[in-house]
Design a protein around this motif. Structure first.
Motif, PDB file in Angstrom:
ATOM      1  N   ALA A 164      77.758 -32.695 -74.771  1.00 44.85           N
ATOM      2  CA  ALA A 164      78.706 -33.695 -75.256  1.00 44.85           C
ATOM      3  C   ALA A 164      80.117 -33.419 -74.736  1.00 44.85           C
ATOM      4  O   ALA A 164      80.888 -34.346 -74.489  1.00 44.85           O
ATOM      5  N   ASN A 165      80.443 -32.138 -74.555  1.00 40.53           N
ATOM      6  CA  ASN A 165      81.752 -31.804 -73.980  1.00 40.53           C
ATOM      7  C   ASN A 165      81.851 -32.302 -72.548  1.00 40.53           C
ATOM      8  O   ASN A 165      82.881 -32.830 -72.131  1.00 40.53           O
ATOM      9  N   ILE A 166      80.770 -32.133 -71.799  1.00 41.27           N
ATOM     10  CA  ILE A 166      80.793 -32.519 -70.391  1.00 41.27           C
ATOM     11  C   ILE A 166      80.837 -34.044 -70.249  1.00 41.27           C
ATOM     12  O   ILE A 166      81.419 -34.574 -69.311  1.00 41.27           O
ATOM     13  N   ARG A 167      80.288 -34.758 -71.252  1.00 45.74           N
ATOM     14  CA  ARG A 167      80.313 -36.222 -71.185  1.00 45.74           C
ATOM     15  C   ARG A 167      81.572 -36.828 -71.798  1.00 45.74           C
ATOM     16  O   ARG A 167      81.750 -38.047 -71.784  1.00 45.74           O
ATOM     17  N   PHE A 168      82.431 -35.962 -72.328  1.00 48.95           N
ATOM     18  CA  PHE A 168      83.666 -36.447 -72.959  1.00 48.95           C
ATOM     19  C   PHE A 168      84.509 -37.321 -72.020  1.00 48.95           C
ATOM     20  O   PHE A 168      84.944 -38.410 -72.421  1.00 48.95           O
ATOM     21  N   PRO A 169      84.735 -36.907 -70.755  1.00 52.13           N
ATOM     22  CA  PRO A 169      85.538 -37.759 -69.861  1.00 52.13           C
ATOM     23  C   PRO A 169      84.946 -39.160 -69.711  1.00 52.13           C
ATOM     24  O   PRO A 169      85.703 -40.149 -69.678  1.00 52.13           O
ATOM     25  N   PHE A 170      83.621 -39.246 -69.666  1.00 54.51           N
ATOM     26  CA  PHE A 170      82.980 -40.554 -69.458  1.00 54.51           C
ATOM     27  C   PHE A 170      83.138 -41.433 -70.691  1.00 54.51           C
ATOM     28  O   PHE A 170      83.299 -42.641 -70.587  1.00 54.51           O
ATOM     29  N   GLU A 171      83.083 -40.792 -71.874  1.00 55.13           N
ATOM     30  CA  GLU A 171      83.300 -41.536 -73.113  1.00 55.13           C
ATOM     31  C   GLU A 171      84.684 -42.148 -73.126  1.00 55.13           C
ATOM     32  O   GLU A 171      84.863 -43.297 -73.516  1.00 55.13           O
ATOM     33  N   ILE A 172      85.678 -41.366 -72.709  1.00 56.21           N
ATOM     34  CA  ILE A 172      87.051 -41.862 -72.710  1.00 56.21           C
ATOM     35  C   ILE A 172      87.203 -42.990 -71.686  1.00 56.21           C
ATOM     36  O   ILE A 172      87.813 -44.017 -71.954  1.00 56.21           O
ATOM     37  N   LYS A 173      86.622 -42.777 -70.518  1.00 54.40           N
ATOM     38  CA  LYS A 173      86.779 -43.771 -69.456  1.00 54.40           C
ATOM     39  C   LYS A 173      85.858 -44.971 -69.648  1.00 54.40           C
ATOM     40  O   LYS A 173      86.008 -45.989 -68.970  1.00 54.40           O
ATOM     41  N   GLY A 174      84.854 -44.831 -70.544  1.00 55.67           N
ATOM     42  CA  GLY A 174      83.906 -45.919 -70.734  1.00 55.67           C
ATOM     43  C   GLY A 174      82.994 -46.105 -69.538  1.00 55.67           C
ATOM     44  O   GLY A 174      82.642 -47.227 -69.181  1.00 55.67           O
ATOM     45  N   GLU A 175      82.624 -45.001 -68.909  1.00 52.94           N
ATOM     46  CA  GLU A 175      81.734 -45.089 -67.746  1.00 52.94           C
ATOM     47  C   GLU A 175      80.426 -44.364 -68.029  1.00 52.94           C
ATOM     48  O   GLU A 175      80.340 -43.552 -68.946  1.00 52.94           O
ATOM     49  N   LYS A 176      79.419 -44.670 -67.207  1.00 54.42           N
ATOM     50  CA  LYS A 176      78.141 -43.971 -67.355  1.00 54.42           C
ATOM     51  C   LYS A 176      78.183 -42.687 -66.529  1.00 54.42           C
ATOM     52  O   LYS A 176      78.544 -42.715 -65.359  1.00 54.42           O
ATOM     53  N   PRO A 177      77.819 -41.557 -67.150  1.00 50.98           N
ATOM     54  CA  PRO A 177      77.831 -40.315 -66.376  1.00 50.98           C
ATOM     55  C   PRO A 177      76.727 -40.290 -65.314  1.00 50.98           C
ATOM     56  O   PRO A 177      75.658 -40.866 -65.519  1.00 50.98           O
ATOM     57  N   ASP A 178      76.997 -39.636 -64.215  1.00 52.32           N
ATOM     58  CA  ASP A 178      76.020 -39.444 -63.148  1.00 52.32           C
ATOM     59  C   ASP A 178      75.174 -38.218 -63.514  1.00 52.32           C
ATOM     60  O   ASP A 178      75.542 -37.079 -63.213  1.00 52.32           O
ATOM     61  N   GLU A 179      74.057 -38.462 -64.212  1.00 50.80           N
ATOM     62  CA  GLU A 179      73.281 -37.362 -64.799  1.00 50.80           C
ATOM     63  C   GLU A 179      72.771 -36.382 -63.743  1.00 50.80           C
ATOM     64  O   GLU A 179      72.763 -35.176 -63.958  1.00 50.80           O
ATOM     65  N   ALA A 180      72.333 -36.920 -62.592  1.00 49.57           N
ATOM     66  CA  ALA A 180      71.786 -36.037 -61.553  1.00 49.57           C
ATOM     67  C   ALA A 180      72.865 -35.080 -61.053  1.00 49.57           C
ATOM     68  O   ALA A 180      72.635 -33.877 -60.875  1.00 49.57           O
ATOM     69  N   TRP A 181      74.064 -35.614 -60.864  1.00 49.43           N
ATOM     70  CA  TRP A 181      75.185 -34.803 -60.393  1.00 49.43           C
ATOM     71  C   TRP A 181      75.547 -33.736 -61.419  1.00 49.43           C
ATOM     72  O   TRP A 181      75.740 -32.560 -61.073  1.00 49.43           O
ATOM     73  N   ILE A 182      75.585 -34.137 -62.687  1.00 49.65           N
ATOM     74  CA  ILE A 182      75.927 -33.177 -63.738  1.00 49.65           C
ATOM     75  C   ILE A 182      74.869 -32.085 -63.818  1.00 49.65           C
ATOM     76  O   ILE A 182      75.186 -30.899 -63.929  1.00 49.65           O
ATOM     77  N   ALA A 183      73.601 -32.495 -63.706  1.00 49.17           N
ATOM     78  CA  ALA A 183      72.524 -31.499 -63.758  1.00 49.17           C
ATOM     79  C   ALA A 183      72.655 -30.505 -62.603  1.00 49.17           C
ATOM     80  O   ALA A 183      72.457 -29.305 -62.782  1.00 49.17           O
ATOM     81  N   SER A 184      73.011 -31.007 -61.418  1.00 52.38           N
ATOM     82  CA  SER A 184      73.137 -30.098 -60.279  1.00 52.38           C
ATOM     83  C   SER A 184      74.326 -29.149 -60.471  1.00 52.38           C
ATOM     84  O   SER A 184      74.244 -27.968 -60.121  1.00 52.38           O
ATOM     85  N   LEU A 185      75.413 -29.674 -61.074  1.00 52.89           N
ATOM     86  CA  LEU A 185      76.568 -28.802 -61.357  1.00 52.89           C
ATOM     87  C   LEU A 185      76.191 -27.728 -62.379  1.00 52.89           C
ATOM     88  O   LEU A 185      76.530 -26.547 -62.213  1.00 52.89           O
ATOM     89  N   MET A 186      75.485 -28.152 -63.434  1.00 50.44           N
ATOM     90  CA  MET A 186      75.066 -27.212 -64.479  1.00 50.44           C
ATOM     91  C   MET A 186      74.229 -26.099 -63.866  1.00 50.44           C
ATOM     92  O   MET A 186      74.389 -24.929 -64.191  1.00 50.44           O
ATOM     93  N   HIS A 187      73.325 -26.503 -62.955  1.00 50.89           N
ATOM     94  CA  HIS A 187      72.468 -25.525 -62.306  1.00 50.89           C
ATOM     95  C   HIS A 187      73.308 -24.581 -61.441  1.00 50.89           C
ATOM     96  O   HIS A 187      73.155 -23.366 -61.474  1.00 50.89           O
ATOM     97  N   ARG A 188      74.222 -25.172 -60.701  1.00 55.02           N
ATOM     98  CA  ARG A 188      75.069 -24.419 -59.772  1.00 55.02           C
ATOM     99  C   ARG A 188      75.878 -23.332 -60.499  1.00 55.02           C
ATOM    100  O   ARG A 188      75.999 -22.207 -60.027  1.00 55.02           O
ATOM    101  N   VAL A 189      76.413 -23.642 -61.696  1.00 55.90           N
ATOM    102  CA  VAL A 189      77.233 -22.654 -62.403  1.00 55.90           C
ATOM    103  C   VAL A 189      76.406 -21.795 -63.364  1.00 55.90           C
ATOM    104  O   VAL A 189      76.959 -20.958 -64.062  1.00 55.90           O
TER     105      VAL A 189
END
Lengths: 275, 281
Positions: A102-127
């Motif tokens: 939910a923290n990672i999706r916070f920017p999208f909530e504010i902007k009213g956009e749909k998060p790019d789940e695949a990109w976020i998953a790859s970032l999560m994996h990367r870190v």
């Protein structure tokens, strides 16, 4: 990008000046700083406390205005927060009532956009945050929290990443790990990065160029190139070149503070209240 | 260009300005946890021993019923007279719920609005303090003169007693938001309203629950007190009536009902706080 694209800086700071009104008079925090930051470079900024590093970074982010001067991103003056810019703060600055996802999706909530789940998953994996999505911030170590903050800042694919002493609160080993991580992500994404730090080692390890600032008023005192190929290993930190560069920067920072202190002594003595 | 042009400084994790409110009752919410069957068994055993000893001692010393009735007599009165007391409990609950509801809503709105305007807050705070510290029971005779012996004066008194309690705690919550988190939201282009709902309100939630808990308990006290002052119904009215007729078992039965009500309110807000504000451990 035009035909001369490579000459056009990604981010241009033009005579940035900032005066804070404080109880004891005006404070010149930033004095006519000018700086060009090229697309895809890592610029690190070091300097003593009060040298206006954070003020400069916040002006770049559009969160705080300048008294005069401007910051130009891709040819456009920055007038407020911009979705091309991701920000990593001192402390991870996670919202404690939201889990990692939910923290990672916070920017999208504010902007009213749909998060790019695949990109976020790859970032999560990367870190190295796989499987941590449902953890609450207080269950994570400082290093893990800062990883979440890094993913959050990169989640909406900004072209510029501004980092305000992001690893200052971490222990030396975690800090080294995070430095490697930032470089890896940089090599993946070629995001333009401006990183403020207290650590000269960090500045050298990560920076393509190092800006040394001087205090009161905050000015850009020196700019050094760091001529090491990437990916860098910690081995470069024990080379003669790095040793010399570290000492040069140390002298620049300490020397600046000592001369400022000498100047400060006289007016202070004159200002002693007398009847 | 920017609304908050303070010198950025985020060394401290939370702005300490509002940490300790006038009515910071965090001790209330941090009670010991009951974890196992063994804990429960010990608690029950101690209660049985204590109540049993009271029963025995009252018997041994032949304490007259009008001084202190035996626990068994209170239990019997509670059982036989509950049908008669129940409607009065209903009246008290109506006063408590409506008064607390009105007071809490006004208190929450005031807290949210006022903390957005520090100057207005400075002007209004002394009056809120006055409302918090003045026993609203003192106004009940006046309210009865104006509104008669019905629900109205009691509901108004309950609202006046609980509202400021909710407000002052909620305001403490709204005030303590640290500027780093607001800057974070603003860096994504958040509006003032988004900052309120997504940062300020969740951050204030633990203190809001403390306010609701303290406010509702104050509301209960005031409702019962107001019923004792005047009017022909409510648990407070039963207390004055039973004591004037020296019906002590019934009197203590009503006291038991009030204690249970207070504990239920406490547990309700404790659980709500645990569910929605457990991140602040």
């Amino acid at each position: 990008m035009n035909a001369m694209g490579s000459l056009e800086p990604k981010l241009r700071v033009k005579a940035a000046t900032k005066v804070y009104q404080t109880g004891s008079g005006d404070l010149l925090a930033l004095d006519r700083c000018s700086l060009d930051i090229q697309a895809g470079e890592i610029l690190t900024v070091v300097g003593p406390s009060g040298s206006g590093k954070t003020t400069l970074l916040w002006a770049m982010s559009g969160l705080h205005g300048l008294t005069s001067g401007e910051v130009v991103l891709d040819g456009k003056t920055i007038k407020g927060p911009n979705s091309q810019i991701g920000m990593v703060f001192q402390e991870a600055n996670l919202l404690p009532w939201r889990n990692v996802d939910a923290n990672i999706r916070f920017p999208f909530e504010i902007k009213g956009e749909k998060p790019d789940e695949a990109w976020i998953a790859s970032l999560m994996h990367r870190v190295g945050l796989d499987g941590f999505g449902r953890k609450m911030p207080r269950e994570l170590s400082g290093g893990m929290q800062q990883r979440v903050a890094l993913v959050r800042a990169l989640s909406f694919k900004p072209s510029v990443l501004l980092m305000d002493e992001p690893f200052g609160a971490l222990d030396a080993f975690t800090r080294e790990e995070m430095n490697h991580l930032v470089e890896e992500i940089y090599l993946d994404t070629r995001t333009t990065i401006v990183l403020i730090t207290h650590s000269i080692e960090e500045a050298i390890f990560l920076g393509d160029r190092i800006v040394v600032m001087s205090a009161r008023p905050g000015r850009i005192a020196h700019i050094h190139d760091v001529p090491f190929a990437r990916p860098r290993s910690m081995d470069i930190m024990s080379t003669r070149e790095v040793f010399d560069l570290t000492n040069t920067i140390k002298r620049e920072i300490v020397g600046d503070q000592q001369s400022k202190a000498r100047i400060a002594q006289r007016p202070a003595a004159a200002a002693t209240p007398g009847n | 260009m920017s609304n908050s042009d303070a010198i950025p400084e985020f060394g401290k994790t939370s702005a300490g300005s509002g940490e300790v409110g006038v009515a910071n009752m965090s001790a209330l919410t941090a009670g010991p946890g009951i974890n196992s069957f063994r804990d429960v068994a010990i608690i029950v055993a101690v209660a049985v021993v204590v109540i049993g000893s009271v029963e025995v001692l009252l018997n041994i010393f032949a304490v007259p019923q009008y001084v202190l009735p035996k626990p068994s007599e209170i239990a019997v009165a509670l059982y036989t007279d509950f049908g008669f007391i129940a409607p009065h409990l209903g009246h008290t609950l109506i006063e408590l719920f409506s008064g607390f509801g009105i007071g809490a809503v006004i208190g929450l709105i005031l807290a949210a609005v006022i903390t957005q305007f520090p100057f207005a807050e400075k002007i209004i705070t002394p009056y809120i303090l006055l409302l918090v510290t003045t026993p609203m029971l003192a106004l009940v005779p006046l309210l009865i003169l104006r509104f008669g012996f019905g629900y109205e004066p009691r509901i108004i008194a309950v609202a006046l007693a609980s509202g400021p309690m909710v407000m002052i705690n909620a305001a403490t919550g709204f005030r303590r938001v640290d500027s780093g988190k607001i800057a974070l939201a603003r860096s994504y282009g958040a509006s003032t309203l988004q900052i309120f709902w997504k940062v300020r309100a969740p951050m204030a939630l633990p203190m809001i629950f403390v306010g609701l808990m303290v406010g509702s308990i104050f509301g209960l006290l005031t409702a019962v007190g107001a019923e004792m002052v005047g009017g022909g119904f409510g648990l407070g009215n039963r207390l004055t009536s039973y004591s004037s007729m020296i019906q002590m078992p019934q009197f203590f039965a009503v006291v038991m009902i009030l204690s249970t009500l207070g504990i239920l309110i406490y547990v309700l807000f404790f659980l709500l706080g645990k569910k929605f504000a457990s991140w602040e451990a």
